[in-house]
Design a protein around this motif. Structure first.
Motif, PDB file in Angstrom:
ATOM      1  N   MET A   8      42.406  40.424  45.795  1.00 49.46           N
ATOM      2  CA  MET A   8      41.520  41.564  45.998  1.00 49.46           C
ATOM      3  C   MET A   8      41.694  42.081  47.416  1.00 49.46           C
ATOM      4  N   THR A   9      41.555  43.389  47.586  1.00 56.75           N
ATOM      5  CA  THR A   9      41.639  44.047  48.883  1.00 56.75           C
ATOM      6  C   THR A   9      40.446  44.980  49.039  1.00 56.75           C
ATOM      7  N   PRO A  10      40.149  45.432  50.269  1.00 58.12           N
ATOM      8  CA  PRO A  10      39.088  46.442  50.434  1.00 58.12           C
ATOM      9  C   PRO A  10      39.343  47.689  49.591  1.00 58.12           C
ATOM     10  N   GLN A  11      40.611  48.090  49.477  1.00 56.21           N
ATOM     11  CA  GLN A  11      40.912  49.246  48.644  1.00 56.21           C
ATOM     12  C   GLN A  11      40.591  48.970  47.180  1.00 56.21           C
ATOM     13  N   GLY A  12      40.892  47.755  46.725  1.00 55.25           N
ATOM     14  CA  GLY A  12      40.550  47.393  45.357  1.00 55.25           C
ATOM     15  C   GLY A  12      39.061  47.443  45.099  1.00 55.25           C
ATOM     16  N   GLU A  13      38.269  47.003  46.041  1.00 53.69           N
ATOM     17  CA  GLU A  13      36.808  47.073  45.902  1.00 53.69           C
ATOM     18  C   GLU A  13      36.345  48.520  45.813  1.00 53.69           C
ATOM     19  N   GLN A  14      36.975  49.390  46.624  1.00 50.35           N
ATOM     20  CA  GLN A  14      36.654  50.815  46.547  1.00 50.35           C
ATOM     21  C   GLN A  14      37.001  51.380  45.174  1.00 50.35           C
ATOM     22  N   PHE A  15      38.193  51.034  44.677  1.00 52.61           N
ATOM     23  CA  PHE A  15      38.628  51.548  43.385  1.00 52.61           C
ATOM     24  C   PHE A  15      37.662  51.129  42.269  1.00 52.61           C
ATOM     25  N   LEU A  16      37.295  49.872  42.232  1.00 55.45           N
ATOM     26  CA  LEU A  16      36.415  49.397  41.169  1.00 55.45           C
ATOM     27  C   LEU A  16      35.036  50.046  41.249  1.00 55.45           C
ATOM     28  N   ALA A  17      34.587  50.310  42.475  1.00 55.89           N
ATOM     29  CA  ALA A  17      33.276  50.955  42.647  1.00 55.89           C
ATOM     30  C   ALA A  17      33.322  52.434  42.287  1.00 55.89           C
ATOM     31  N   ALA A  18      34.454  53.097  42.554  1.00 57.24           N
ATOM     32  CA  ALA A  18      34.537  54.547  42.377  1.00 57.24           C
ATOM     33  C   ALA A  18      35.056  54.965  41.008  1.00 57.24           C
ATOM     34  N   ASN A  19      35.654  54.047  40.268  1.00 56.64           N
ATOM     35  CA  ASN A  19      36.308  54.394  39.001  1.00 56.64           C
ATOM     36  C   ASN A  19      35.794  53.496  37.882  1.00 56.64           C
ATOM     37  N   PRO A  20      34.728  53.901  37.207  1.00 56.38           N
ATOM     38  CA  PRO A  20      34.171  53.042  36.140  1.00 56.38           C
ATOM     39  C   PRO A  20      35.144  52.797  34.995  1.00 56.38           C
ATOM     40  N   HIS A  21      36.166  53.638  34.880  1.00 60.10           N
ATOM     41  CA  HIS A  21      37.169  53.459  33.828  1.00 60.10           C
ATOM     42  C   HIS A  21      38.206  52.408  34.210  1.00 60.10           C
ATOM     43  N   MET A  22      38.206  51.940  35.479  1.00 61.63           N
ATOM     44  CA  MET A  22      39.121  50.886  35.899  1.00 61.63           C
ATOM     45  C   MET A  22      38.456  49.542  35.684  1.00 61.63           C
ATOM     46  N   LYS A  23      39.061  48.713  34.860  1.00 63.61           N
ATOM     47  CA  LYS A  23      38.431  47.455  34.448  1.00 63.61           C
ATOM     48  C   LYS A  23      39.007  46.233  35.164  1.00 63.61           C
ATOM     49  N   LEU A  24      40.155  46.402  35.837  1.00 61.24           N
ATOM     50  CA  LEU A  24      40.778  45.270  36.526  1.00 61.24           C
ATOM     51  C   LEU A  24      41.584  45.784  37.698  1.00 61.24           C
ATOM     52  N   PHE A  25      41.528  45.042  38.808  1.00 64.26           N
ATOM     53  CA  PHE A  25      42.358  45.321  39.977  1.00 64.26           C
ATOM     54  C   PHE A  25      42.903  44.006  40.503  1.00 64.26           C
ATOM     55  N   ASN A  26      44.175  44.039  40.921  1.00 63.96           N
ATOM     56  CA  ASN A  26      44.796  42.883  41.560  1.00 63.96           C
ATOM     57  C   ASN A  26      45.937  43.402  42.418  1.00 63.96           C
ATOM     58  N   SER A  27      46.205  42.768  43.554  1.00 61.23           N
ATOM     59  CA  SER A  27      47.221  43.262  44.470  1.00 61.23           C
ATOM     60  C   SER A  27      48.269  42.197  44.816  1.00 61.23           C
ATOM     61  N   GLN A  28      48.548  41.286  43.886  1.00 60.99           N
ATOM     62  CA  GLN A  28      49.634  40.335  44.078  1.00 60.99           C
ATOM     63  C   GLN A  28      50.926  40.903  43.499  1.00 60.99           C
ATOM     64  N   ARG A  29      52.036  40.218  43.686  1.00 59.53           N
ATOM     65  CA  ARG A  29      53.331  40.660  43.183  1.00 59.53           C
ATOM     66  C   ARG A  29      53.623  40.008  41.833  1.00 59.53           C
ATOM     67  N   GLY A  30      54.524  40.627  41.065  1.00 60.58           N
ATOM     68  CA  GLY A  30      54.895  40.038  39.782  1.00 60.58           C
ATOM     69  C   GLY A  30      55.321  41.077  38.766  1.00 60.58           C
ATOM     70  N   TYR A  31      54.894  40.906  37.530  1.00 59.56           N
ATOM     71  CA  TYR A  31      55.236  41.806  36.430  1.00 59.56           C
ATOM     72  C   TYR A  31      54.186  41.636  35.348  1.00 59.56           C
ATOM     73  N   VAL A  32      54.273  42.454  34.316  1.00 58.03           N
ATOM     74  CA  VAL A  32      53.327  42.383  33.193  1.00 58.03           C
ATOM     75  C   VAL A  32      54.087  41.968  31.936  1.00 58.03           C
ATOM     76  N   ARG A  33      53.587  40.944  31.285  1.00 56.44           N
ATOM     77  CA  ARG A  33      54.138  40.473  30.009  1.00 56.44           C
ATOM     78  C   ARG A  33      53.249  40.992  28.889  1.00 56.44           C
ATOM     79  N   VAL A  34      53.870  41.549  27.853  1.00 52.75           N
ATOM     80  CA  VAL A  34      53.113  42.206  26.787  1.00 52.75           C
ATOM     81  C   VAL A  34      53.462  41.587  25.437  1.00 52.75           C
ATOM     82  N   HIS A  35      52.435  41.329  24.660  1.00 58.35           N
ATOM     83  CA  HIS A  35      52.601  40.933  23.260  1.00 58.35           C
ATOM     84  C   HIS A  35      51.874  41.949  22.392  1.00 58.35           C
ATOM     85  N   VAL A  36      52.604  42.553  21.458  1.00 60.31           N
ATOM     86  CA  VAL A  36      52.043  43.579  20.579  1.00 60.31           C
ATOM     87  C   VAL A  36      52.234  43.146  19.134  1.00 60.31           C
ATOM     88  N   ASP A  37      51.169  43.210  18.358  1.00 56.60           N
ATOM     89  CA  ASP A  37      51.308  43.021  16.914  1.00 56.60           C
ATOM     90  C   ASP A  37      50.502  44.103  16.206  1.00 56.60           C
TER      91      ASP A  37
END
Length: 524
Positions: A457-486
Motif C-alpha cells: 500500500m502507498t499514500p497514493q493507493g489510499e487516495q485512490f481507494l478513498a476517491a474511487n468507490p468503483h476501485m475494489k483493490l489496490f496493490n503496488s508490488q511487482r509481478g503479473y496477473v494469473r487468470v483462470h476462466v471457465d
C-alpha cells in the motif's frame, strides 16, 4: 558474391500449411543449399525462441540470429547476407513425431529475424519447436494451439504482464510465470523502455553504448538485445505462446499518433516511429500482417478461444488525438469531455463495437494499454486525473461501455497494463455518477520491474481507494496477473514479488478477485 532476391514466401517460411509439408517420424532436417549458413562467431540463438498469436490450426514461431546481440551497429554480429533457418515442429519434446518441417530466410533487412507461420496443426494441442542454422540448434520451445472454432472449452488459463524497465530490476517474475500451468501469455506493452540505461537499480555497470536514448533503428535493436538477453524472459517466451501489443515506451513516452511527447519535428518523429516498429517486429512472435509499413503497423486484432473467450487487442497509441490540456494531470480540464475526442480512432472503434455485436464468446476480453476505469486522485469534491489514459477521453470511454451494455455483451473484462500498480475495478457507464450501472470489470496488472521494489500500500493507493468507490483493490508490488476462466467465473490472482532490485525473489498471491458469469463487476 551474388545474392539471390528473397521472396516473401522465403522470409515468412516454407512448409507452413500445405499437406505436402506434413512429415511424420523423425527424418533429416531439410537441406536447402541457397542462403547457406555462414561461418558464425558464436551461438546464433542468444535471444532465444518464441511463439505467438495462437490459432486453432497453428502459431507463428520466432527467433533472431544474433551471435553478438550487443553489437553497436544493431546487426547482432551477423554478416549482411541472407541466411536460411530451418525449423521443426513436433508433437513430443524429443522430436520423435515431427509434424512440420520447413525453412525461412533470415535477412539483414529484418535483423536476421524469422517469423514462420505454421498451419495445419490440431486444435487445442501442445507442440514443441526448434530452429537450426548450420550445426547450431536452438533451445526447444513449447507452444499450444487454441480450441477449434465453435467449440465450447471448459477453461482457459493465462497470465498477463507489462512494463519491464530493465534498469529498474530483475525479470524474476518471468521465472515464476514459466512454472505456471498456462495456455498462453498476454503482454500489454512497455516491453522495452526507450530511455538510456546508465544508472540502474540493479547496481550493475552498463556499457556506454546503452547510455544514450533510443531513437534510431540500430539503437532500438540494441535495446531489444539487452532486454531479450535476460534468461527469465527467454524462458517464459519458450514456455507459452504470447499475444503481444505495445504501449508508449516501445517508441517514446506518452506519444500520440504523429505527435511526440516533446513536440519533436513530426517528420523526425515518424522516422523514429518507423525504426521503433521495425525493431519491435524483429523481436516479437508477430505474424506478417503485423509487419510495419514505415511508421504504421496493424496491431489491433481479435483472437478467439473457442466460444469461451475472445481477446480483442486494442491499439491506444497510433490513432488517438493528442492528450488534452497539455497532458499531465488536471482537475479542471474540460477538453477531456469533448465528444469528438478519440483514443481509438473511428475505424478501430467501429471494429470493436462490431465485435461486441457479433462475437459468440462468453467472455469479451479487451487487451487494453492504459487504465479504462476512472482513477481520481482527490477524495474531495474535485476529480483529479491523469490525461493520458481513458480519463482524458471520457466521451469515447462512455460510448464504448454504453454500447457494450446495449449490445448485450455478456461479460466485458478489460485487462490493462501501464500503471505499475494492481487494481480491481468496476467499469461504470458514467463514472461521474456513482450510482451509474456497472457494465464490466477491469483488472490492471502491475509492472514486471518498472518502478523498482514496490510495496503493498502507498499514500497514493489510499487516495485512490478513498476517491474511487468503483476501485475494489489496490496493490503496488511487482509481478503479473494469473487468470483462470471457465463457464461460471473469472478469477484473477495477483501474483507479487517482495523485491526486484536483486534476483531470487519468491512469489505469492496477494489477492484473488472473481467475476461471476453474467454479473458485471468484481468481487474481492
Amino acid at each position: 558474391m551474388v545474392v539471390r532476391p528473397v521472396s516473401r514466401r522465403q522470409i515468412f517460411g516454407y512448409g507452413g500449411a500445405g499437406a505436402a509439408a506434413l512429415m511424420l517420424g523423425t527424418g533429416a532436417w531439410g537441406a536447402g543449399s541457397a542462403y547457406a549458413a555462414p561461418a558464425l562467431t558464436g551461438n546464433p540463438f542468444t535471444l532465444g525462441v518464441a511463439s505467438g498469436d495462437p490459432l486453432p490450426d497453428g502459431v507463428v514461431l520466432w527467433t533472431r540470429l544474433a551471435p553478438d546481440p550487443f553489437a553497436e551497429d544493431g546487426m547482432g554480429g551477423m554478416p549482411a547476407t541472407p541466411v536460411r533457418v530451418h525449423y521443426e515442429v513436433a508433437a513430443d519434446e524429443r522430436f520423435r513425431r515431427v509434424v512440420r518441417r520447413g525453412s525461412a530466410v533470415a535477412t539483414p533487412e529484418l535483423a536476421h529475424s524469422v517469423h514462420p507461420e505454421i498451419g495445419g496443426l490440431e486444435p487445442d494441442r501442445e507442440y514443441y519447436y526448434r530452429f537450426r542454422v548450420g550445426g547450431e540448434v536452438s533451445p526447444v520451445g513449447r507452444t499450444r494451439t487454441t480450441p477449434a472454432a465453435g467449440s465450447d472449452p471448459r477453461e482457459l488459463k493465462f497470465a498477463f504482464a507489462s512494463c519491464q524497465a530493465w534498469q529498474d530490476g530483475y525479470f524474476t517474475a518471468y521465472e515464476h510465470m514459466a512454472d505456471e500451468d498456462l495456455d498462453l501469455v498476454v503482454h500489454l506493452g512497455d516491453y522495452i523502455y526507450e530511455y538510456g540505461v546508465k544508472t540502474n537499480k540493479r547496481g550493475v555497470t552498463t556499457d556506454p553504448k546503452f547510455h544514450t536514448e533510443t531513437v534510431d533503428r540500430a539503437r532500438y535493436r540494441l535495446q531489444y538485445g539487452l532486454y531479450k538477453s535476460e534468461a527469465p524472459l527467454q524462458l517464459a517466451h519458450a514456455r507459452f505462446p504470447w499475444i503481444m501489443t505495445f504501449d508508449d515506451h516501445e517508441v517514446e513516452n506518452n506519444w500520440a499518433d504523429e505527435i511526440s511527447e516533446n513536440n519533436e519535428n513530426p517528420e523526425t518523429f515518424m522516422q523514429r516511429r518507423a525504426a521503433a516498429f521495425q525493431a519491435m517486429y524483429e523481436h516479437a512472435p508477430l505474424r506478417h500482417t503485423q509487419l510495419p509499413q514505415g511508421p504504421d503497423v496493424q496491431m489491433y486484432r481479435r483472437l478467439a478461444y473457442g466460444r469461451l473467450a475472445d481477446f480483442t487487442m486494442l491499439d491506444t497509441r497510433q490513432y488517438r488525438d493528442d492528450q488534452p490540456c497539455g497532458d499531465g494531470m488536471s482537475a479542471t480540464c474540460t477538453d477531456r469531455f469533448d465528444p469528438d475526442r478519440t483514443l481509438l480512432g473511428g475505424r478501430q472503434r467501429d471494429w470493436v463495437l462490431k465485435g461486441f455485436s457479433h462475437s459468440p464468446a462468453r467472455w469479451q476480453i479487451l487487451g487494453n494499454q492504459a487504465p479504462m476505469g476512472q482513477t481520481d486522485h482527490d477524495p474531495g469534491p474535485d476529480t483529479l486525473v491523469w490525461l493520458d489514459p481513458w480519463d482524458g477521453y471520457v466521451a469515447e470511454r462512455n460510448r464504448l461501455l454504453a454500447e457494450a451494455d446495449a449490445r448485450g455483451v455478456r461479460n466485458l473484462v478489460a485487462i490493462t497494463g501501464d500503471r505499475h500498480q494492481n487494481y480491481a475495478v468496476d467499469l461504470k457507464r458514467d463514472f461521474a455518477d456513482p450510482e451509474s450501472r456497472t457494465v464490466g470489470s477491469e483488472f490492471v496488472g502491475t509492472s514486471v520491474t518498472s518502478g523498482g521494489d514496490g510495496s503493498d500500500m502507498t499514500p497514493q493507493g489510499e487516495q485512490f481507494l478513498a476517491a474511487n468507490p468503483h476501485m475494489k483493490l489496490f496493490n503496488s508490488q511487482r509481478g503479473y496477473v494469473r487468470v483462470h476462466v471457465d463457464r461460471e467465473r473469472w478469477t484473477s490472482d495477483f501474483r507479487v514479488l517482495p523485491y526486484v532490485t536483486r534476483p531470487g525473489a519468491p512469489i505469492s498471491t496477494r489477492a484473488s478477485v472473481v467475476v461471476e458469469d453474467g454479473v458485471p463487476g468484481v468481487q474481492v
